[in-house]
Design a protein around this motif. Sequence first.
Motif, PDB file in Angstrom:
ATOM      1  N   HIS A 197       0.847  -1.186   0.000  1.00 26.47           N
ATOM      2  CA  HIS A 197       0.000   0.000   0.000  1.00 26.47           C
ATOM      3  C   HIS A 197       0.883   1.237   0.000  1.00 26.47           C
ATOM      4  CE1 HIS A 197      -3.780  -2.161   0.843  1.00 26.47           C
ATOM      5  NE2 HIS A 197      -3.045  -2.935   1.607  1.00 26.47           N
ATOM      6  N   SER A 198       0.442   2.271  -0.671  1.00 28.74           N
ATOM      7  CA  SER A 198       1.148   3.544  -0.636  1.00 28.74           C
ATOM      8  C   SER A 198       0.684   4.355   0.565  1.00 28.74           C
ATOM      9  CB  SER A 198       0.888   4.340  -1.919  1.00 28.74           C
ATOM     10  OG  SER A 198       1.592   3.801  -3.008  1.00 28.74           O
ATOM     11  N   ASP A 199       1.570   5.187   1.057  1.00 28.14           N
ATOM     12  CA  ASP A 199       1.232   6.097   2.144  1.00 28.14           C
ATOM     13  C   ASP A 199       0.827   7.436   1.530  1.00 28.14           C
ATOM     14  OD1 ASP A 199       0.978   7.612   4.395  1.00 28.14           O
ATOM     15  OD2 ASP A 199       3.059   7.391   5.075  1.00 28.14           O
ATOM     16  N   TYR A 200      -0.441   7.791   1.670  1.00 32.58           N
ATOM     17  CA  TYR A 200      -0.945   9.033   1.083  1.00 32.58           C
ATOM     18  C   TYR A 200      -1.031  10.160   2.111  1.00 32.58           C
ATOM     19  CZ  TYR A 200      -2.394   5.757  -2.567  1.00 32.58           C
ATOM     20  OH  TYR A 200      -2.411   4.785  -3.543  1.00 32.58           O
ATOM     21  N   SER A 201      -0.467   9.926   3.288  1.00 28.67           N
ATOM     22  CA  SER A 201      -0.583  10.913   4.355  1.00 28.67           C
ATOM     23  C   SER A 201       0.505  11.978   4.252  1.00 28.67           C
ATOM     24  CB  SER A 201      -0.498  10.228   5.723  1.00 28.67           C
ATOM     25  OG  SER A 201       0.799   9.687   5.934  1.00 28.67           O
ATOM     26  N   VAL A 202       0.226  13.115   4.834  1.00 24.89           N
ATOM     27  CA  VAL A 202       1.194  14.195   4.963  1.00 24.89           C
ATOM     28  C   VAL A 202       1.370  14.464   6.445  1.00 24.89           C
ATOM     29  CG1 VAL A 202       1.723  16.603   4.439  1.00 24.89           C
ATOM     30  CG2 VAL A 202       0.520  15.201   2.753  1.00 24.89           C
ATOM     31  N   LYS A 203       2.600  14.489   6.903  1.00 26.75           N
ATOM     32  CA  LYS A 203       2.876  14.714   8.316  1.00 26.75           C
ATOM     33  C   LYS A 203       2.694  16.184   8.666  1.00 26.75           C
ATOM     34  CE  LYS A 203       6.300  13.696  11.905  1.00 26.75           C
ATOM     35  NZ  LYS A 203       7.668  13.168  12.174  1.00 26.75           N
ATOM     36  N   ILE A 204       2.022  16.434   9.777  1.00 28.75           N
ATOM     37  CA  ILE A 204       1.806  17.795  10.257  1.00 28.75           C
ATOM     38  C   ILE A 204       2.725  18.019  11.446  1.00 28.75           C
ATOM     39  CG2 ILE A 204       0.124  19.441  11.205  1.00 28.75           C
ATOM     40  CD1 ILE A 204      -2.078  17.770   9.838  1.00 28.75           C
ATOM     41  N   THR A 205       3.785  18.785  11.245  1.00 26.20           N
ATOM     42  CA  THR A 205       4.760  19.002  12.313  1.00 26.20           C
ATOM     43  C   THR A 205       4.401  20.196  13.186  1.00 26.20           C
ATOM     44  OG1 THR A 205       6.108  20.303  10.774  1.00 26.20           O
ATOM     45  CG2 THR A 205       6.640  17.965  11.000  1.00 26.20           C
ATOM     46  N   GLN A 206       3.710  21.152  12.593  1.00 24.15           N
ATOM     47  CA  GLN A 206       3.347  22.345  13.338  1.00 24.15           C
ATOM     48  C   GLN A 206       2.151  23.004  12.671  1.00 24.15           C
ATOM     49  OE1 GLN A 206       6.523  25.141  13.745  1.00 24.15           O
ATOM     50  NE2 GLN A 206       5.424  26.511  15.102  1.00 24.15           N
ATOM     51  N   SER A 207       1.283  23.577  13.479  1.00 16.70           N
ATOM     52  CA  SER A 207       0.115  24.256  12.927  1.00 16.70           C
ATOM     53  C   SER A 207      -0.123  25.550  13.686  1.00 16.70           C
ATOM     54  CB  SER A 207      -1.119  23.366  13.022  1.00 16.70           C
ATOM     55  OG  SER A 207      -2.271  24.060  12.590  1.00 16.70           O
ATOM     56  N   THR A 208      -0.526  26.592  12.954  1.00 15.27           N
ATOM     57  CA  THR A 208      -0.839  27.865  13.579  1.00 15.27           C
ATOM     58  C   THR A 208      -2.225  28.315  13.138  1.00 15.27           C
ATOM     59  OG1 THR A 208       0.184  29.057  11.741  1.00 15.27           O
ATOM     60  CG2 THR A 208       1.579  28.571  13.636  1.00 15.27           C
ATOM     61  N   TYR A 271      -3.680  23.964   4.217  1.00 16.27           N
ATOM     62  CA  TYR A 271      -2.302  23.625   3.857  1.00 16.27           C
ATOM     63  C   TYR A 271      -1.818  24.686   2.877  1.00 16.27           C
ATOM     64  CZ  TYR A 271       1.587  21.080   1.674  1.00 16.27           C
ATOM     65  OH  TYR A 271       2.807  20.702   1.177  1.00 16.27           O
ATOM     66  N   SER A 272      -0.706  25.354   3.216  1.00 13.74           N
ATOM     67  CA  SER A 272      -0.216  26.449   2.385  1.00 13.74           C
ATOM     68  C   SER A 272       1.304  26.450   2.375  1.00 13.74           C
ATOM     69  CB  SER A 272      -0.724  27.797   2.923  1.00 13.74           C
ATOM     70  OG  SER A 272      -0.190  28.874   2.190  1.00 13.74           O
ATOM     71  N   ASN A 273       1.891  26.203   1.194  1.00 10.69           N
ATOM     72  CA  ASN A 273       3.348  26.236   1.041  1.00 10.69           C
ATOM     73  C   ASN A 273       4.073  25.398   2.089  1.00 10.69           C
ATOM     74  OD1 ASN A 273       3.277  28.073  -1.183  1.00 10.69           O
ATOM     75  ND2 ASN A 273       2.896  29.750   0.263  1.00 10.69           N
ATOM     76  N   GLY A 274       3.553  24.187   2.312  1.00 11.54           N
ATOM     77  CA  GLY A 274       4.201  23.268   3.237  1.00 11.54           C
ATOM     78  C   GLY A 274       3.856  23.477   4.695  1.00 11.54           C
ATOM     79  N   LYS A 275       3.052  24.488   5.002  1.00  7.97           N
ATOM     80  CA  LYS A 275       2.662  24.765   6.381  1.00  7.97           C
ATOM     81  C   LYS A 275       1.185  24.476   6.590  1.00  7.97           C
ATOM     82  CE  LYS A 275       6.138  28.402   7.025  1.00  7.97           C
ATOM     83  NZ  LYS A 275       6.359  29.832   7.369  1.00  7.97           N
ATOM     84  N   PHE A 276       0.825  24.185   7.845  1.00  8.23           N
ATOM     85  CA  PHE A 276      -0.556  23.861   8.189  1.00  8.23           C
ATOM     86  C   PHE A 276      -1.142  24.910   9.128  1.00  8.23           C
ATOM     87  CE2 PHE A 276       1.074  19.868   6.696  1.00  8.23           C
ATOM     88  CZ  PHE A 276      -0.005  19.284   6.062  1.00  8.23           C
ATOM     89  N   TYR A 277      -2.447  25.077   8.991  1.00 12.84           N
ATOM     90  CA  TYR A 277      -3.157  26.043   9.819  1.00 12.84           C
ATOM     91  C   TYR A 277      -4.457  25.429  10.328  1.00 12.84           C
ATOM     92  CZ  TYR A 277      -0.001  29.293   7.449  1.00 12.84           C
ATOM     93  OH  TYR A 277       1.116  29.919   6.954  1.00 12.84           O
ATOM     94  N   ASN A 278      -4.774  25.746  11.583  1.00 11.31           N
ATOM     95  CA  ASN A 278      -6.087  25.436  12.163  1.00 11.31           C
ATOM     96  C   ASN A 278      -6.340  23.945  12.358  1.00 11.31           C
ATOM     97  OD1 ASN A 278      -8.443  26.702  13.226  1.00 11.31           O
ATOM     98  ND2 ASN A 278      -9.628  25.917  11.503  1.00 11.31           N
TER      99      ASN A 278
END
Length: 417
Positions: A197-208, A271-278
């Motif tokens: 199986h492929s991993d389709y997830s994206v890791k969230i290291t930090q969110s603002t 998700y914006s330019n590699g960063k996560f929000y909310n």
Amino acid sequence: MVKNTKGGVLETINRVYYNGLTTTSGGNISCMDSNGTIYITPSGVDKGSLKDEDIMTVKKDGTIEGKHTPSMELPFHSNIYKCRGDIRAVVHAHAPSVVAYATARKIPDSSVAPCYFKLLGEVADSKYDLPGSLSLGDIVKAKFEEGYNSVMMHNHGATVGAETLETAYRKYETLDNLCAALINASILGGVKKCDKHSDYSVKITQSTDGLSKEDLQMAEEMADYIKRSFYQKLVSTSLGTLCVKMDNGDILFNPDSVGRDKIQGKDIAKYSNGKFYNTTDTTADYLKIAIEVFANIKEAKVCFISMPNATMGFSIAHKYFDAKLIPESYIMLKNALQLECGVSANEIAKSMATTKPLAIVNNECVITIGKNLIKAFDRMEVTDYSARSIISACSIAQITPINDEQSDEIDRTFNGW
């Protein structure tokens, strides 16, 4: 999030009953608080009309408070709490697909797709005994002592346990979805597994924080469609990701931890330019697919990834889904893609197009794209309704699809995108 309280038990039994996972007289829900007090549904009281005062309280010393009798299945609920310190909520119910497996005395294989296995782990088998008996409590307890969190009960139903009522409900709902998808796959020719199986997830290291006014407006629309998808059985509480590409390239999506049945605009993440929000999540399980779709198909503004039960039957059976069922399905879906399990997110995106807006990935998921929310939603809805129709037709006769001449005429007349 549903808390482990008397009110939480009431809310959970309402979700179980009104989402078709048990009957008026069947099933029972409980939780244990930090003091060792158990709150449990009553015995012999209509599950469709319970109020807060109907939920029974069982103190640590065995004292019972409330105007009814606790569920007769209290023995196996309390046994689970005694043997598993990590479990503080138990859901036992009689969903039709689960009961089908229980009466067949078969174990549903959760490893057929990652979406099921992640939530359930391996499902355990047990054996029959008299409902409400101490011996049945011992049988169920033994399986939980072995480390299982989901236990099938011969000729009865199933029981799941978790740390919270919210998670226990999600586990039982997922077990029902798994059983339904496996039954559909069996009708379509048989269950087939996949070793990679492929991993389709994206890791969230930090969110603002930081959703704009435009983001919030779109988030409200997304929340409405996600809840609508839940009631149309296109997503479940735990499964289904709706992604929207904004004009500036940012991607809005629903976080996995937020129930699809209750989501609001304020819950939508970005998700914006590699960063996560909310979001407080640590991963976004299927976001990688949407990122690749938006990068490869400029016309696509919405990507919908989900696991509706009928279409997942095709995915698990490795059965080609022919959209040439009725004019509506072909207009909306054109020639559906059936992709092998293990395919990468980039390969999925490069396979799809405005003329190929539906992809079914074997043992994984279903993906639709659109130029707006209604198009992507409609395609997922048409896909699963068509899949339900095909499965139902299996008991009547072999499907006769629209022929090439007829589909060519539709292509000349309608622009489905």
